[in-house]
Design a protein around this motif. Structure first.
Motif, PDB file in Angstrom:
ATOM      1  N   ASP A  77       0.848  -1.181   0.000  1.00 29.09           N
ATOM      2  CA  ASP A  77       0.000   0.000   0.000  1.00 29.09           C
ATOM      3  C   ASP A  77       0.892   1.243   0.000  1.00 29.09           C
ATOM      4  OD1 ASP A  77      -2.468  -1.296   0.053  1.00 29.09           O
ATOM      5  OD2 ASP A  77      -2.440  -1.476   2.239  1.00 29.09           O
ATOM      6  N   GLY A  78       0.663   2.124  -0.950  1.00 28.84           N
ATOM      7  CA  GLY A  78       1.478   3.332  -1.016  1.00 28.84           C
ATOM      8  C   GLY A  78       2.806   3.149  -1.700  1.00 28.84           C
ATOM      9  N   GLY A  82       5.163   3.913   1.024  1.00 25.52           N
ATOM     10  CA  GLY A  82       4.368   3.215   2.022  1.00 25.52           C
ATOM     11  C   GLY A  82       5.156   2.105   2.691  1.00 25.52           C
ATOM     12  N   ASP A  86       6.152   1.986   6.659  1.00 27.30           N
ATOM     13  CA  ASP A  86       5.729   0.814   7.423  1.00 27.30           C
ATOM     14  C   ASP A  86       6.909   0.211   8.182  1.00 27.30           C
ATOM     15  OD1 ASP A  86       3.447  -1.317   7.718  1.00 27.30           O
ATOM     16  OD2 ASP A  86       5.256  -2.464   7.231  1.00 27.30           O
TER      17      ASP A  86
END
Length: 252
Positions: A77-78, A82, A86
């Motif tokens: 995600d991203g 992202g 994370d």
């Protein structure tokens, strides 16, 4: 597991599971201070490597889950931003929180693998615009290579012959154009790697199989490697960067 074919793939899954168990056990048994110590990956602590392994395990799991449904989804995600955010977020967690997060992601990966059937292996994934096999092999590489990076009693010398040979194939993309490498593992048949035009310089690299694989993977070999060009001893040739996937590159 409901897969019934592919001995090499079964080995990949087994070695991935073995590393997952060892990674989890070490984290459970050691202190928060110890997970903040440096890993073998330059500039990375063990906590950062563990945070990356948490993320990549979940990422591979969802590649498999979505492929089984006939759908595609980005690796992270991203994208790269992202992914990096994370890692930073999870690396800052206390040990027990990081352990819980790791256990959850490894459980997701194990469940996704367990759900696979033979017909799923050719399903498409967004990772490298490939198939479920490519995603599984990515998980294999990530867990086994980073297991060695953590400096927790497992090194590239523990890599299997099959894993080392897999790295030869996968990392052929690191060979510069107009370069040919003849890899000569001691006591084994040589392997020739090239990437495009091979009209330029040819090198022979000799040493233990696992040490050659470690060098190709950008890791420091445990033993000594020697390189030769036109019968002269030379420095090991420079390699290209780690091959990037088409979506959300994994940095090593």
């Amino acid at each position: 597991m409901t897969l019934s074919e592919g001995a090499a793939l079964q080995l990949a899954i087994s070695e991935m599971n073995d590393s997952a168990c060892a990674l989890r056990q070490w984290l459970e048994d050691h202190s928060d201070d110890e997970i903040r110590e440096a890993s073998a990956l330059p500039g990375w602590t063990r906590a950062q490597v563990y945070a990356h392994l948490r993320g990549v395990s979940s990422a591979v799991a969802r590649q498999l889950d979505y492929a089984k449904r006939g759908e595609l989804i980005e690796m992270y995600d991203g994208g790269t931003d992202g992914r990096n955010a994370d890692i930073a977020r999870h690396a800052a967690l206390e040990k027990l929180e990081l352990l819980a997060a790791l256990e959850k992601s490894l459980g997701q990966l194990a469940a996704a693998v367990e759900a696979l059937e033979d017909q799923d292996l050719t399903a498409r994934v967004s990772y490298r615009d490939g198939t479920v096999v490519d995603a599984l092999q990515a998980g294999w590489r990530e867990l086994v290579i980073h297991h060695a990076d953590l400096l927790i009693g497992f090194s590239s010398q523990n890599w299997s012959t099959e894993f080392s040979r897999h790295l030869f194939d996968f990392l052929e993309a690191r060979i510069p154009e107009k370069t040919r490498l003849v890899l000569q593992p001691l006591g084994q048949q040589p392997v020739t790697l090239a990437n495009g035009n091979t009209s330029g310089k040819s090198y022979v690299v000799t040493g233990q199989l696992t040490d050659i694989a470690a060098w190709l993977a950008g890791r420091k070999p445990v033993g000594q490697l020697e390189a030769w060009a036109a019968a002269d001893a030379v420095e090991l040739p420079a390699l290209l960067p780690w091959p990037s996937p088409s979506v959300a590159p994994l940095q090593h």
